[in-house]
Design a protein around this motif. Structure first.
Motif, PDB file in Angstrom:
ATOM      1  N   ILE A   1       1.040  -1.077   0.099  1.00  0.00           N
ATOM      2  CA  ILE A   1      -0.021  -0.109   0.116  1.00  0.00           C
ATOM      3  C   ILE A   1       0.796   1.141  -0.080  1.00  0.00           C
ATOM      4  N   THR A   2       0.584   2.211  -0.724  1.00  0.00           N
ATOM      5  CA  THR A   2       1.093   3.470  -0.776  1.00  0.00           C
ATOM      6  C   THR A   2       0.089   4.538   0.171  1.00  0.00           C
ATOM      7  N   GLN A   3       1.164   5.120   0.893  1.00  0.00           N
ATOM      8  CA  GLN A   3       0.577   6.072   1.724  1.00  0.00           C
ATOM      9  C   GLN A   3       1.353   7.509   1.655  1.00  0.00           C
ATOM     10  N   TYR A   4       0.647   8.632   1.850  1.00  0.00           N
ATOM     11  CA  TYR A   4       0.975   9.832   1.759  1.00  0.00           C
ATOM     12  C   TYR A   4       0.699  10.537   2.905  1.00  0.00           C
ATOM     13  N   TRP A   5       1.621  11.289   3.432  1.00  0.00           N
ATOM     14  CA  TRP A   5       1.849  11.948   4.587  1.00  0.00           C
ATOM     15  C   TRP A   5       2.328  13.495   4.610  1.00  0.00           C
ATOM     16  N   ARG A   6       1.650  14.339   5.222  1.00  0.00           N
ATOM     17  CA  ARG A   6       2.226  15.801   5.202  1.00  0.00           C
ATOM     18  C   ARG A   6       3.756  15.743   5.778  1.00  0.00           C
ATOM     19  N   SER A   7       3.925  14.962   6.763  1.00  0.00           N
ATOM     20  CA  SER A   7       5.427  15.111   7.283  1.00  0.00           C
ATOM     21  C   SER A   7       5.717  13.596   8.024  1.00  0.00           C
ATOM     22  N   PHE A   8       7.033  13.257   8.210  1.00  0.00           N
ATOM     23  CA  PHE A   8       7.340  12.258   9.103  1.00  0.00           C
ATOM     24  C   PHE A   8       6.760  12.220  10.508  1.00  0.00           C
ATOM     25  N   ASP A   9       6.877  13.504  10.928  1.00  0.00           N
ATOM     26  CA  ASP A   9       6.382  13.630  12.448  1.00  0.00           C
ATOM     27  C   ASP A   9       4.842  13.038  12.592  1.00  0.00           C
ATOM     28  N   HIS A  10       4.071  13.605  11.717  1.00  0.00           N
ATOM     29  CA  HIS A  10       2.688  13.243  11.518  1.00  0.00           C
ATOM     30  C   HIS A  10       2.681  11.601  11.478  1.00  0.00           C
ATOM     31  N   LEU A  11       3.417  10.954  10.555  1.00  0.00           N
ATOM     32  CA  LEU A  11       3.481   9.630  10.375  1.00  0.00           C
ATOM     33  C   LEU A  11       3.906   8.824  11.602  1.00  0.00           C
ATOM     34  N   GLU A  12       4.769   9.404  12.394  1.00  0.00           N
ATOM     35  CA  GLU A  12       5.504   8.574  13.542  1.00  0.00           C
ATOM     36  C   GLU A  12       4.303   9.007  14.748  1.00  0.00           C
TER      37      GLU A  12
END
Length: 167
Positions: free
Chosen positions: A69-80
């Motif tokens: 699955i490919t996900q898109y996030w605004r930033s690594f901080d949001h993902l983490e």
């Protein structure tokens, strides 16, 4: 089925973003009790993320396909922040997976890759496609003019000398 756009389109997304690839590999299909919980966890997490809204930093995904699955996030901080939030669906699934795989890591594999993308440091083209990938997350624009070729869509990549482009 999504509407096919019968033209060449490019994707445009303002600002930095993160591309997060995640998937699983069933190494021992007969061990359903090991891989089934992993298989059903991701749709639940994606529903939770979609419902969270833009403040979560989750921009979207490319649906569920078997294996990745490919996900898109605004930033690594949001993902983490999502991955480590004990009140979200990922945390208990992560703990359960690690507990179930203790001593049996070869039964089912999970993997992920994280790419930090700086503004303008990407290119994407879609021809005869419905909205997909960055074109689903960002804005679709005609792939004409300075969006005609991959190098031009990247913008900041130096252009080769004209003789180098001849084949």
């Amino acid at each position: 089925m999504s509407q096919v756009i019968p033209e060449r389109m490019a994707a445009r997304l303002d600002g930095d973003f993160v591309v997060f690839l995640i998937g699983m590999r069933i190494n021992k299909p007969w061990k359903l009790h090991k891989w089934w919980p992993v298989f059903i966890a991701m749709p639940r997490m994606l529903k939770e993320l979609e419902a969270a809204g833009p403040e979560s930093g989750f921009l979207g995904h490319n649906g569920l396909s078997f294996g990745a699955i490919t996900q898109y996030w605004r930033s690594f901080d949001h993902l983490e922040a999502y991955a480590r939030d004990r009140d979200k669906k990922h945390w208990p699934a992560w703990l359960a997976f690690n507990k179930a795989m203790k001593g049996a890591r070869g039964d089912v594999g999970v993997w992920h890759e994280t790419y930090l993308v700086r503004a303008g440091q990407y290119e994407a083209i879609y021809s005869g496609m419905p909205r997909y990938g960055l074109g689903r997350i960002g804005e679709l624009v005609p792939a004409t003019g300075n969006r005609e070729a991959a190098r031009a869509r990247l913008g900041s990549v130096p252009q080769p000398a004209p003789e180098a482009m001849q084949i």
